[in-house]
Design a protein around this motif. Structure first.
Motif, PDB file in Angstrom:
ATOM      1  N   LYS A  51      -0.503   4.947   0.824  1.00 50.17           N
ATOM      2  CA  LYS A  51      -1.938   5.255   0.552  1.00 50.17           C
ATOM      3  C   LYS A  51      -2.756   5.035   1.638  1.00 50.17           C
ATOM      4  O   LYS A  51      -3.648   5.869   1.909  1.00 50.17           O
ATOM      5  CB  LYS A  51      -2.297   4.405  -0.661  1.00 50.17           C
ATOM      6  CG  LYS A  51      -1.632   5.004  -1.924  1.00 50.17           C
ATOM      7  CD  LYS A  51      -2.044   6.297  -2.310  1.00 50.17           C
ATOM      8  CE  LYS A  51      -1.346   6.571  -3.777  1.00 50.17           C
ATOM      9  NZ  LYS A  51      -1.886   8.013  -4.104  1.00 50.17           N
TER      10      LYS A  51
ATOM     11  N   GLU B 224      -2.567   8.082   3.765  1.00 53.25           N
ATOM     12  CA  GLU B 224      -3.117   9.137   3.356  1.00 53.25           C
ATOM     13  C   GLU B 224      -4.629   8.883   3.320  1.00 53.25           C
ATOM     14  O   GLU B 224      -5.412   9.987   3.638  1.00 53.25           O
ATOM     15  CB  GLU B 224      -2.669   9.169   1.818  1.00 53.25           C
ATOM     16  CG  GLU B 224      -1.196   9.628   1.771  1.00 53.25           C
ATOM     17  CD  GLU B 224      -0.897   9.534   0.129  1.00 53.25           C
ATOM     18  OE1 GLU B 224      -1.464   8.990  -0.659  1.00 53.25           O
ATOM     19  OE2 GLU B 224       0.396   9.721   0.174  1.00 53.25           O
ATOM     20  N   HIS B 225      -5.314   7.728   3.092  1.00 55.04           N
ATOM     21  CA  HIS B 225      -6.662   7.678   3.188  1.00 55.04           C
ATOM     22  C   HIS B 225      -7.325   7.904   4.530  1.00 55.04           C
ATOM     23  O   HIS B 225      -8.346   8.224   4.842  1.00 55.04           O
ATOM     24  CB  HIS B 225      -7.247   6.315   2.477  1.00 55.04           C
ATOM     25  CG  HIS B 225      -6.932   6.218   1.062  1.00 55.04           C
ATOM     26  ND1 HIS B 225      -7.222   5.194   0.308  1.00 55.04           N
ATOM     27  CD2 HIS B 225      -6.489   6.962   0.151  1.00 55.04           C
ATOM     28  CE1 HIS B 225      -7.092   5.463  -0.869  1.00 55.04           C
ATOM     29  NE2 HIS B 225      -6.288   6.563  -1.138  1.00 55.04           N
TER      30      HIS B 225
ATOM     31  N   SER C 298       0.824  -1.309  -0.060  1.00 53.78           N
ATOM     32  CA  SER C 298      -0.061  -0.088   0.034  1.00 53.78           C
ATOM     33  C   SER C 298       0.660   1.285  -0.130  1.00 53.78           C
ATOM     34  O   SER C 298       0.282   2.533  -0.244  1.00 53.78           O
ATOM     35  CB  SER C 298      -0.850   0.027   1.119  1.00 53.78           C
ATOM     36  OG  SER C 298      -0.224  -0.130   2.589  1.00 53.78           O
TER      37      SER C 298
END
Length: 453
Positions: free
Chosen positions: A187, A190-191, A184
């Motif tokens: 990411k 960040e999400h 990942s």
């Protein structure tokens, strides 16, 4: 004062032109947050008095000096700018808006201090209870390498739904474990951060940069170092012997990244004895050598503590208590019953959390920290009024309880943040035993879940 008293409907519906009649349906809690947090909608409820709130006043004792009941009374809580300004009884003297709690019991807000909301099926409508028996942690890492890309596209939405679930169960704060792995990259972080930021006015958090696939095993040190600069709070680790294959090197990397970036440490340690015990002893040594880590080091799970010789456990628990090393436990049942009473005896910081919600690790997870307190009471035989009331400590900030061990009220107090829940219960002991619905959940004075009727 009657002209200043408002009903729940009016309380939620101030500024109706902007918010609409839908405030009193299933979206009422979210709408109320908006009303209370915005000065431009005609309903500035940054200051109000919550009247007829039930608070604990002390214990009742029998002739053997045993606690047999909890005394309570009704009070008025003046809340302004997210804090408790006064606690009074009788008719409120201030000419400001009032909200009637109608005798509901006020308890400290709950905190979910170990949860993975960056990789869950919750909120997607997907059910999963795939076979896991016999899977090792390394087997699960292999599984994740194929699953994570499938979970990532809507991971922000699912995290947002998980936050709503936590709020509905009375949690206003979470320590979120977030995958930092080669699959990942950054990411997942960040999400997760986007989901949390979207809820910044109604929820608080900490983030652990967690190398789920092993620091050394997946060569994740560079990613962890990058994550450490992205607004996280703790550096994580994972089974330094069974996964990374080199206990000292793995722990040294974890600690060094934390030291270099002034972060805390929160490691997933599933290993039993002897390797789990050796890892805990090494963590004690490193924490003793680095004052910066004292009070900022946590062991999540820590199953080795449940398998130690009692004398070894007493010594290690005392060292952990002295150095401020905490334990975050999901309160497992079965063969691995954590030694919570011994850890508490030596002042080890204790917290609990959901861990997983309907994911590839396990299909459970209600996000109910009051339920975790009840589980503690059941596991350790805390069935009387006094000990039931004490069990709530596992779920609150700094283990705060309404009454201290001597029966003196220590919460709520003036200048406390107004983070609390309202429940239909006569006392905290009954709330733990019966798990009442969270009628109201408040974060910095704002109602973030529930409905007062």
């Amino acid at each position: 004062m009657e002209e200043n008293k408002i009903s729940r409907k009016k309380f939620l519906g101030l500024g109706a032109a902007a918010t609409g009649a839908a405030l009193f349906s299933g979206i009422g809690a979210n709408a109320m947050t908006n009303v209370m947090s915005s000065e431009n909608k005609g309903g500035d409820l940054k200051e109000y008095i919550l009247i007829n709130v039930r608070l604990e006043d002390g214990f009742e004792y029998n002739e053997k000096n045993e606690v047999v009941a909890t005394k309570t009374a009704l009070y008025n809580i003046h809340i302004a700018n997210g804090k408790i300004k006064s606690i009074t009884s009788g008719k409120p003297a201030l000419k400001i808006k009032t909200v009637d709690a109608k005798g509901l019991l006020m308890l400290p807000g709950l905190r979910d201090m170990h949860i993975h909301i960056d990789k869950t099926y919750y909120g997607s409508g997907t059910w999963n209870a795939a076979p896991r028996k016999g899977y090792t942690v390394k087997d699960m890492i292999t599984l994740e390498q194929t699953l994570i890309p499938k979970l990532l596209p809507d991971s922000q939405h699912k995290a947002e739904e998980a936050i709503k679930l936590m709020q509905s169960q009375g949690s206003y704060f979470a320590r979120c474990q977030c995958n930092i792995d080669p699959v990942s990259g950054l990411k997942s972080l960040e999400h997760l951060q986007a989901a949390l930021e979207k809820n910044k006015d109604s929820f608080g958090w900490e983030i652990v940069a967690f190398p789920q696939h092993g620091i050394l095993y997946s060569k994740s040190e560079p990613l962890l170092r990058e994550a450490a600069t992205m607004g996280i709070d703790f550096i994580g680790g994972l089974d330094p012997t069974n996964v990374d294959g080199n206990m000292e090197k793995s722990l040294d990397v974890m600690f060094q990244i934390a030291l270099d970036n002034n972060k805390g440490v929160d490691i997933h340690l599933h290993e039993s004895i002897p390797s789990g015990k050796a890892a805990i002893e090494y963590m004690i040594k490193k924490t003793e050598e680095n004052k910066q880590l004292q009070g900022k080091t946590y062991i999540s799970h820590g199953f080795a503590l449940a398998r130690m010789d009692p004398k070894d456990l007493e010594k290690i628990a005392e060292q952990m208590g002295n150095l401020g090393i905490g334990v975050v436990s999901g309160i497992p049942i079965g063969k691995t019953v954590m030694p919570i009473p011994t850890l508490k005896k030596y002042g080890v910081k204790l917290m609990t959390g959901t861990d997983s919600i309907v994911d590839h690790w396990q299909p459970f997870g209600s996000c109910d920290m009051l339920e975790k307190a009840k589980l503690c009471a059941q596991l350790y035989g805390w069935t009387d009024e006094y000990n039931l009331s004490r069990s709530l400590h596992i779920a609150t900030k700094d283990e705060i309880l309404p009454l201290n061990d001597a029966g003196t009220r220590v919460w709520p107090a003036v200048d406390n943040e107004a983070n609390f829940i309202l429940v239909k219960a006569s006392c905290s002991a009954e709330a733990v035993a019966r798990l009442p619905k969270r009628e109201g959940v408040f974060y910095k004075g704002k109602m973030i879940a529930g409905e007062l009727s």
